[in-house]
Design an enzyme around this catalytic site. Sequence first.
Site, PDB file in Angstrom:
ATOM      1  N   SER A 115     -15.902  83.180 -24.619  1.00 46.18           N
ATOM      2  CA  SER A 115     -14.776  83.713 -23.838  1.00 46.18           C
ATOM      3  C   SER A 115     -15.060  83.749 -22.340  1.00 46.18           C
ATOM      4  O   SER A 115     -16.191  83.980 -21.912  1.00 46.18           O
ATOM      5  CB  SER A 115     -14.468  85.130 -24.328  1.00 46.18           C
ATOM      6  OG  SER A 115     -13.633  85.800 -23.419  1.00 46.18           O
ATOM      7  N   TYR A 137      -8.918  81.421 -19.325  1.00 45.53           N
ATOM      8  CA  TYR A 137      -7.539  81.875 -19.123  1.00 45.53           C
ATOM      9  C   TYR A 137      -7.034  81.227 -17.844  1.00 45.53           C
ATOM     10  O   TYR A 137      -7.803  80.661 -17.060  1.00 45.53           O
ATOM     11  CB  TYR A 137      -7.503  83.399 -18.995  1.00 45.53           C
ATOM     12  CG  TYR A 137      -7.751  84.138 -20.286  1.00 45.53           C
ATOM     13  CD1 TYR A 137      -6.861  84.035 -21.342  1.00 45.53           C
ATOM     14  CD2 TYR A 137      -8.860  84.968 -20.441  1.00 45.53           C
ATOM     15  CE1 TYR A 137      -7.067  84.723 -22.526  1.00 45.53           C
ATOM     16  CE2 TYR A 137      -9.080  85.663 -21.626  1.00 45.53           C
ATOM     17  CZ  TYR A 137      -8.180  85.532 -22.664  1.00 45.53           C
ATOM     18  OH  TYR A 137      -8.386  86.216 -23.829  1.00 45.53           O
ATOM     19  N   THR A 163      -6.713  79.259 -23.137  1.00 43.89           N
ATOM     20  CA  THR A 163      -5.941  80.278 -23.860  1.00 43.89           C
ATOM     21  C   THR A 163      -4.861  80.780 -22.922  1.00 43.89           C
ATOM     22  O   THR A 163      -5.155  81.389 -21.894  1.00 43.89           O
ATOM     23  CB  THR A 163      -6.853  81.452 -24.294  1.00 43.89           C
ATOM     24  OG1 THR A 163      -7.908  80.935 -25.098  1.00 43.89           O
ATOM     25  CG2 THR A 163      -6.082  82.484 -25.096  1.00 43.89           C
ATOM     26  N   LYS A 271      -5.017  76.848 -26.949  1.00 42.44           N
ATOM     27  CA  LYS A 271      -5.030  77.880 -28.006  1.00 42.44           C
ATOM     28  C   LYS A 271      -3.811  78.783 -27.839  1.00 42.44           C
ATOM     29  O   LYS A 271      -3.453  79.128 -26.712  1.00 42.44           O
ATOM     30  CB  LYS A 271      -6.320  78.685 -27.879  1.00 42.44           C
ATOM     31  CG  LYS A 271      -6.482  79.849 -28.829  1.00 42.44           C
ATOM     32  CD  LYS A 271      -7.916  80.372 -28.760  1.00 42.44           C
ATOM     33  CE  LYS A 271      -8.099  81.641 -29.566  1.00 42.44           C
ATOM     34  NZ  LYS A 271      -7.578  82.826 -28.892  1.00 42.44           N
ATOM     35  N   HIS A 295      -3.031  85.025 -31.082  1.00 42.38           N
ATOM     36  CA  HIS A 295      -4.093  85.763 -30.401  1.00 42.38           C
ATOM     37  C   HIS A 295      -4.560  86.964 -31.241  1.00 42.38           C
ATOM     38  O   HIS A 295      -4.817  88.054 -30.730  1.00 42.38           O
ATOM     39  CB  HIS A 295      -3.603  86.236 -29.025  1.00 42.38           C
ATOM     40  CG  HIS A 295      -4.677  86.337 -27.982  1.00 42.38           C
ATOM     41  ND1 HIS A 295      -4.684  85.577 -26.833  1.00 42.38           N
ATOM     42  CD2 HIS A 295      -5.782  87.108 -27.904  1.00 42.38           C
ATOM     43  CE1 HIS A 295      -5.736  85.898 -26.097  1.00 42.38           C
ATOM     44  NE2 HIS A 295      -6.423  86.824 -26.728  1.00 42.38           N
TER      45      HIS A 295
END
Length: 415
Positions: A115, A137, A163, A271, A295
């Site tokens: 992440s 992100y 994402t 994603k 998510h």
Amino acid sequence: MKIENPWKQNPWFESVAVAQERARRRLPRPVYGALVAGSERGQSAQSNQTAFAEIGFAPHVAGQLPDRDQRTTVMGQEVSLPVLISPTGVQAVHPEGEVAVAHAAAARGTLMGLSNFASKPIEEVVATGARTFFQMYWTGERDVMLQRMQRAADAGALGLIATLDWSFSMGRDWGSPEIPEKVDLKTMVRMAPKVATKPRWLYQFGRTGQIPDLTAPNLAPSGADGRLGPAPTFFGAYYEWMTTTPPSWEDVAWMREQWAQISGEKPFMLKGVCRIDDARRAVDAGVQAISVSNHGGNNLDGTPAAIRMVHPISSAVGDQIDVLMDGGIRRGSDVVKAVALGAKAVMIGRAYLWGLAANGQAGVENVLDVLRSGIDSALMGMGLSSVHELSPDQLLVPPDFHRALGAPRPAVLEA
Ligand SMILES: Cc1cc2nc3c(=O)[nH]c(=O)nc-3n(C[C@H](O)[C@H](O)[C@H](O)COP(=O)(O)O)c2cc1C
């Protein structure tokens, strides 16, 4: 003579539910609550799991096959089972955090998703030998995003996961756990009543001489000399994200293109896809893979369970890109259902977090082993020798199970 404690718990667990229960007992309440997560009413988080129970099997009584193969190839990488580690930005579960998860992924022959909000730097995670996909992100200025992509590529990331399914809808009916801005002595004293009852969890950190880190080292700024500055705090990073203008489809194509140039054409996954029209746009933007996902029920509550959206989306674009799914996977038979409905592989989130909390690296390996043996049992019962033989007609799927969101309307209505 050393006397063994007869009440000592065997650290091995037989199911993800048992790992979760151990995590619940072991972790301070706010930390456990941060993993349970979910948004608003918690409807999507819950239905991600319960929807799997609506699908059934029709096992054979004899004629099962002795050898069953789970290997598959995802985004150009061979994996020993169709289960990948989904990126989760969670701190304070275990002192080794993502490094322990990466060791487990490498030991069990699968891929590690790291992440943006991870507590360990990508360099340390790649150093474990795990094949790592870095998740980003849409946060910060473009030059900052490019620096972060470059850093990930230099560190040895094998792919990028973008994402984008986040709409900052966080209010939970059961209340959110407190996340301190900084873990200093004052905070420790204030939160002491919540952690003092969890001596085993505290002891792990005590042994390493570290306190749980609440910074995001993979979002550290690069200076003019190329050196990394201090990592932002979790809230500093969240603020940057909240105040970034949301991405357009052109931005998705831009990100994909930049990553291809920086990494030398390494794969790019989008994603969080829920709709057929978005899946087609992702293909047009040049992505190599998508994950059908809500998510983990942490985005817009009321989004259908991820498994309900898999078959419509994989039917639409599965011949052009790798379609994965994530959300609600807790057992091997869930994986088999997802693959039968058209997912090339699944990604897991909470399942490995419970394993990590319960028993560190060995706990994550335990979770992957539980899933592997569940996949094997389901293949055996169905009389199959490989995950590649799975298809939707081998399952009992209730009518109206699937949710084809964003499907093109028929041009002519039948009379
Ligand atoms: C506590 C928590 C933190 C998460 N953090 C991230 C993240 O930083 N980046 C991301 O792409 N997804 C994140 N996710 C979503 C997971 O990658 C995945 O989509 C989800 O957990 C799948 O559902 P499951 O937990 O039921 O397996 C997070 C999920 C949880 C539960």
